[in-house]
Each structure stands twice: as structure tokens, then as C-alpha cells.
Design a protein around this motif. Sequence first.
Motif, mmCIF file in Angstrom:
data_model
loop_
_atom_site.group_PDB
_atom_site.id
_atom_site.type_symbol
_atom_site.label_atom_id
_atom_site.label_comp_id
_atom_site.label_asym_id
_atom_site.label_seq_id
_atom_site.Cartn_x
_atom_site.Cartn_y
_atom_site.Cartn_z
ATOM 1 N N VAL A 78 64.943 -33.079 76.056
ATOM 2 C CA VAL A 78 65.867 -31.923 75.314
ATOM 3 C C VAL A 78 66.299 -32.880 74.825
ATOM 4 O O VAL A 78 66.680 -32.394 73.560
ATOM 5 C CB VAL A 78 67.078 -31.348 76.306
ATOM 6 C CG1 VAL A 78 67.386 -30.254 75.227
ATOM 7 C CG2 VAL A 78 65.706 -31.056 77.668
ATOM 8 N N ALA A 79 66.735 -34.218 74.576
ATOM 9 C CA ALA A 79 67.547 -33.904 73.791
ATOM 10 C C ALA A 79 66.612 -35.360 73.022
ATOM 11 O O ALA A 79 66.614 -35.215 71.558
ATOM 12 C CB ALA A 79 68.132 -36.086 74.496
ATOM 13 N N GLU A 80 66.110 -35.724 73.054
ATOM 14 C CA GLU A 80 65.197 -35.963 71.912
ATOM 15 C C GLU A 80 64.312 -34.729 71.351
ATOM 16 O O GLU A 80 63.824 -35.327 70.122
ATOM 17 C CB GLU A 80 63.940 -36.783 72.430
ATOM 18 C CG GLU A 80 63.709 -38.123 72.852
ATOM 19 C CD GLU A 80 62.456 -39.141 73.928
ATOM 20 O OE1 GLU A 80 61.468 -37.784 74.007
ATOM 21 O OE2 GLU A 80 62.890 -39.740 74.647
ATOM 22 N N GLU A 81 63.486 -33.927 71.439
ATOM 23 C CA GLU A 81 64.487 -32.537 70.386
ATOM 24 C C GLU A 81 65.053 -32.592 69.646
ATOM 25 O O GLU A 81 64.941 -32.170 68.548
ATOM 26 C CB GLU A 81 64.158 -31.172 72.200
ATOM 27 C CG GLU A 81 63.627 -30.202 71.276
ATOM 28 C CD GLU A 81 61.752 -30.532 70.761
ATOM 29 O OE1 GLU A 81 60.927 -30.577 71.912
ATOM 30 O OE2 GLU A 81 61.597 -29.757 69.885
ATOM 31 N N PHE A 82 66.377 -32.867 70.317
ATOM 32 C CA PHE A 82 67.634 -32.337 69.423
ATOM 33 C C PHE A 82 67.519 -33.344 68.479
ATOM 34 O O PHE A 82 68.160 -32.790 67.023
ATOM 35 C CB PHE A 82 68.572 -32.708 70.035
ATOM 36 C CG PHE A 82 69.244 -31.866 71.622
ATOM 37 C CD1 PHE A 82 68.459 -30.428 70.971
ATOM 38 C CD2 PHE A 82 69.849 -31.329 72.291
ATOM 39 C CE1 PHE A 82 68.873 -29.097 72.252
ATOM 40 C CE2 PHE A 82 70.296 -30.626 72.939
ATOM 41 C CZ PHE A 82 69.211 -29.270 72.947
ATOM 42 N N LEU A 83 67.718 -34.943 68.499
ATOM 43 C CA LEU A 83 67.007 -36.048 67.466
ATOM 44 C C LEU A 83 65.815 -35.281 66.591
ATOM 45 O O LEU A 83 66.274 -35.100 64.930
ATOM 46 C CB LEU A 83 66.411 -36.883 67.754
ATOM 47 C CG LEU A 83 67.060 -37.706 67.137
ATOM 48 C CD1 LEU A 83 68.148 -38.164 66.582
ATOM 49 C CD2 LEU A 83 66.258 -39.186 67.483
ATOM 50 N N GLU A 84 64.844 -34.574 66.596
ATOM 51 C CA GLU A 84 64.176 -34.501 66.225
ATOM 52 C C GLU A 84 64.542 -33.642 65.350
ATOM 53 O O GLU A 84 63.995 -33.502 63.714
ATOM 54 C CB GLU A 84 62.654 -34.351 66.588
ATOM 55 C CG GLU A 84 61.538 -34.058 66.125
ATOM 56 C CD GLU A 84 60.116 -32.979 66.862
ATOM 57 O OE1 GLU A 84 59.933 -33.844 67.572
ATOM 58 O OE2 GLU A 84 59.568 -32.125 66.739
ATOM 59 N N HIS A 85 65.199 -32.176 65.837
ATOM 60 C CA HIS A 85 65.807 -31.223 65.121
ATOM 61 C C HIS A 85 66.581 -31.621 63.952
ATOM 62 O O HIS A 85 66.383 -31.632 62.438
ATOM 63 C CB HIS A 85 66.121 -30.059 65.945
ATOM 64 C CG HIS A 85 64.518 -29.218 66.150
ATOM 65 N ND1 HIS A 85 65.525 -28.340 67.097
ATOM 66 C CD2 HIS A 85 63.924 -29.506 66.855
ATOM 67 C CE1 HIS A 85 64.104 -27.944 67.503
ATOM 68 N NE2 HIS A 85 63.499 -28.801 67.203
ATOM 69 N N ALA A 86 67.481 -32.316 64.297
ATOM 70 C CA ALA A 86 68.217 -32.855 63.494
ATOM 71 C C ALA A 86 67.913 -33.737 62.632
ATOM 72 O O ALA A 86 68.304 -33.391 61.234
ATOM 73 C CB ALA A 86 69.201 -34.039 64.404
ATOM 74 N N ASN A 87 67.066 -34.379 62.630
ATOM 75 C CA ASN A 87 66.106 -35.110 61.125
ATOM 76 C C ASN A 87 65.993 -34.501 60.508
ATOM 77 O O ASN A 87 65.866 -34.342 59.624
ATOM 78 C CB ASN A 87 65.802 -36.152 61.868
ATOM 79 C CG ASN A 87 66.314 -37.867 62.563
ATOM 80 O OD1 ASN A 87 67.320 -37.611 62.069
ATOM 81 N ND2 ASN A 87 65.690 -38.169 63.603
ATOM 82 N N GLN A 88 65.002 -32.831 60.599
ATOM 83 C CA GLN A 88 64.616 -32.495 59.586
ATOM 84 C C GLN A 88 65.203 -31.942 59.243
ATOM 85 O O GLN A 88 64.849 -30.732 57.641
ATOM 86 C CB GLN A 88 63.247 -31.146 61.061
ATOM 87 C CG GLN A 88 62.292 -32.284 61.543
ATOM 88 C CD GLN A 88 61.355 -31.395 62.082
ATOM 89 O OE1 GLN A 88 61.591 -30.422 63.195
ATOM 90 N NE2 GLN A 88 60.181 -31.985 62.610
ATOM 91 N N GLU A 89 66.444 -31.461 59.867
ATOM 92 C CA GLU A 89 67.512 -30.670 59.044
ATOM 93 C C GLU A 89 68.060 -30.619 58.326
ATOM 94 O O GLU A 89 68.821 -30.340 56.910
ATOM 95 C CB GLU A 89 69.492 -29.948 60.128
ATOM 96 C CG GLU A 89 68.614 -28.913 61.425
ATOM 97 C CD GLU A 89 67.674 -27.987 61.512
ATOM 98 O OE1 GLU A 89 67.734 -27.584 59.838
ATOM 99 O OE2 GLU A 89 67.510 -27.194 62.024
ATOM 100 N N LEU A 90 68.567 -32.255 57.950
ATOM 101 C CA LEU A 90 68.445 -33.335 57.498
ATOM 102 C C LEU A 90 67.731 -33.863 56.047
ATOM 103 O O LEU A 90 68.269 -33.584 55.182
ATOM 104 C CB LEU A 90 68.734 -35.129 58.110
ATOM 105 C CG LEU A 90 69.676 -35.946 57.507
ATOM 106 C CD1 LEU A 90 71.012 -35.375 56.526
ATOM 107 C CD2 LEU A 90 69.709 -37.879 57.429
#
Length: 194
Positions: A78-90
Motif C-alpha cells: 500500500v505504501a508503495e502505491e502511495f509513493l507512486e501516487h505522490a510522485n505522479q501528483e508532483l
Amino acid sequence: MKVNHNATDGDRPFLSDIKEIRRRAREHIQAGAVTEGYRADRNTVLRLLNEALASEIVCVLRYRRHYYTATGIHAQAVAEEFLEHANQELGHADLIAKRITQLGGEPDFDPGSLLTRSHSEYSDADDLLEMIQENLVAERIAIESYSEIIRYLGADDPTSRRMMEEILAAEEEHAEDLRILIQVLGTKGDRRRS
Ligand SMILES: [Fe+2]
Ligand SMILES: [Fe+2]
């Protein structure tokens, strides 16, 4: 670029008089990409894009917070998914800030007023399921507000509209990722309880 000056739409010329376009392009050249033919209300577009920018930054912060604080048996995936999303939002924030600048505006990165400008909310939830739910809610807010911005832009600012359409498609994917995570987590939880 080849432009067909003779293209016609019934009796009306497809393009405005090319001499007039050339004359206008030479005026106000400091306005860069913004020409007199820009049909949208620039101030409104800049305000909407700055609100989208604030929303993206809040999403970066929320996803990153959750990436670092997710704990529990299912946390890693789940955390990896969060990180991926965070980077895409950036990445989305960068696209929007670039477009604001191109339109002659100023991208607002002021942290003090971030939450008042953002459509999406911050969340410091520490339960894994609650984190996913909060992120899904934020994605659904982004989907609604970006759809509205896209409808507003219509044919008046196709470049901004195309950018927002690409970002909207990414937010829809994020929402779907999160929906699946909730489903998978729910299934695992049920199995654990039985
Ligand atoms: Fe985004
Ligand atoms: Fe997203």
C-alpha cells in the motif's frame, strides 16, 4: 508549419485574415504564448489552475505522509502505491505550474494559504484502511473539480483543457487503484477474522 489559408467553412474563411494574425502576433510579444486570439477569461483560468496546483501539492503531502507512516501486515504494498501516487501528483503540479507561467500568471506555492486554495484535503490518519479511504475521497474530489474545469475551458483554451484531461485520466486511475486496494484489504481482513 503548413497552414492552408484557403480552407473554408461554407462561405466563412477557416482562419482569420492571415495578415491580421501576423500583425497581432507582433504586438505585445512579451505576452509570449498568450495572443489576442486567446478566448478564455485569463484571470479565471489562472485562478482555477492555481486551485488545481494547490490541490496537487496537498495530495503530494498527504500521500507522502501516508507513505512514511503506513504500518501493519499489508503496509508495504500500500505504501508503495502511495509513493507512486505522490510522485505522479508532483508531476501534475509541475505541469500546472508551467502552464500558469506560460499564460503569464504566477504559480502560487505559498504554504500559508495552501489548504484554503486546495479542493482536496490533508489527512494524518494513521489507520491503513482510513488512509486509503481518505486518499480515495481526495481523488474523487479532484475528479469532480477537474471535470468541471475541463467543461469550463471547453474550446476556449484547448492547451489547458488537454493538460487537465490528461491529469484527470491519471486521477481516475489513482481512484481505481485505491478502490482495488480497499477491496483486497477487505477480503484479507475477512479471511483473517474467519
Ligand atoms: Fe494529480
Ligand atoms: Fe491522484
